[in-house]
Design a protein around this motif. Sequence first.
Motif, PDB file in Angstrom:
ATOM      1  N   GLU A  52       0.786  -1.232   0.000  1.00 26.72           N
ATOM      2  CA  GLU A  52       0.000   0.000   0.000  1.00 26.72           C
ATOM      3  C   GLU A  52       0.817   1.281   0.000  1.00 26.72           C
ATOM      4  OE1 GLU A  52      -2.471  -0.643   3.446  1.00 26.72           O
ATOM      5  OE2 GLU A  52      -3.985  -1.655   2.238  1.00 26.72           O
ATOM      6  N   SER A  53       2.029   1.232   0.525  1.00 23.75           N
ATOM      7  CA  SER A  53       2.819   2.463   0.596  1.00 23.75           C
ATOM      8  C   SER A  53       4.295   2.138   0.772  1.00 23.75           C
ATOM      9  CB  SER A  53       2.320   3.364   1.735  1.00 23.75           C
ATOM     10  OG  SER A  53       2.567   2.755   2.977  1.00 23.75           O
ATOM     11  N   GLU A  81       2.530   4.127  11.033  1.00 22.50           N
ATOM     12  CA  GLU A  81       1.853   3.420   9.934  1.00 22.50           C
ATOM     13  C   GLU A  81       1.026   2.244  10.460  1.00 22.50           C
ATOM     14  OE1 GLU A  81       1.300   3.497   6.614  1.00 22.50           O
ATOM     15  OE2 GLU A  81       2.141   5.492   6.522  1.00 22.50           O
ATOM     16  N   GLU A  84      -2.017   3.769  12.696  1.00 21.87           N
ATOM     17  CA  GLU A  84      -3.024   4.537  11.965  1.00 21.87           C
ATOM     18  C   GLU A  84      -3.626   3.794  10.774  1.00 21.87           C
ATOM     19  OE1 GLU A  84      -1.456   8.383  10.959  1.00 21.87           O
ATOM     20  OE2 GLU A  84      -1.092   8.897  13.061  1.00 21.87           O
ATOM     21  N   ASN A  85      -2.850   2.904  10.150  1.00 20.03           N
ATOM     22  CA  ASN A  85      -3.304   2.262   8.913  1.00 20.03           C
ATOM     23  C   ASN A  85      -3.212   0.737   8.913  1.00 20.03           C
ATOM     24  OD1 ASN A  85      -3.649   4.855   7.500  1.00 20.03           O
ATOM     25  ND2 ASN A  85      -1.424   4.975   7.649  1.00 20.03           N
ATOM     26  N   SER A  86      -2.783   0.165  10.022  1.00 22.12           N
ATOM     27  CA  SER A  86      -2.574  -1.288  10.131  1.00 22.12           C
ATOM     28  C   SER A  86      -1.611  -1.815   9.071  1.00 22.12           C
ATOM     29  CB  SER A  86      -3.907  -2.046  10.030  1.00 22.12           C
ATOM     30  OG  SER A  86      -4.766  -1.658  11.063  1.00 22.12           O
ATOM     31  N   ARG A  87      -0.684  -0.966   8.643  1.00 22.05           N
ATOM     32  CA  ARG A  87       0.340  -1.374   7.670  1.00 22.05           C
ATOM     33  C   ARG A  87       1.634  -1.674   8.404  1.00 22.05           C
ATOM     34  NH1 ARG A  87      -0.458   3.957   4.199  1.00 22.05           N
ATOM     35  NH2 ARG A  87      -2.389   3.424   3.154  1.00 22.05           N
TER      36      ARG A  87
END
Length: 154
Positions: A52-53, A81, A84-87
């Motif tokens: 994703e990033s 990360e 906030e984004n579960s990444r």
Amino acid sequence: MILKNRHNNLEIVFEESLLKEIETIAVQHYPNEFGGFLLGKYSEDFKSVVIESIILPYKYKASPVLFQRSTKDLEKLFIKEYQENSRYYIGEWHSHPNGSTMYSGTDLNAMIETAESDEVQIKNPLLLIISISKKKMQNFTFYYYSEKKLFAYE
């Protein structure tokens, strides 16, 4: 975009816009190699991973045939990360200016060190190598690390 690996049947899923972002960053650092970290998440059944990033290193050494990144001062970014984004960290990427997407012995050794590191929570990180010219990406290959080997996606 979806890629599959015959060795492990793990799918990689990513948006072409992310690959374009990586291309832009790599071309900006031409003629030197450059790279960073891949972030994403695995599916519940662990049959696919969604990239994703990316996170770029603050500190690194680079030349036309070498890229050494540091993780120094990045811990807060990785934590943010995840919160906030579960990444989380799923692998790395770097460029090969005017070269192929084939990994080198140095690339393999770096993945072995990463997978064996106490700081890394996954034992099978991904590696993306992109071949670039002065103006654009020529090609790219994703690899899956397992048992001290890298297996290419098709």
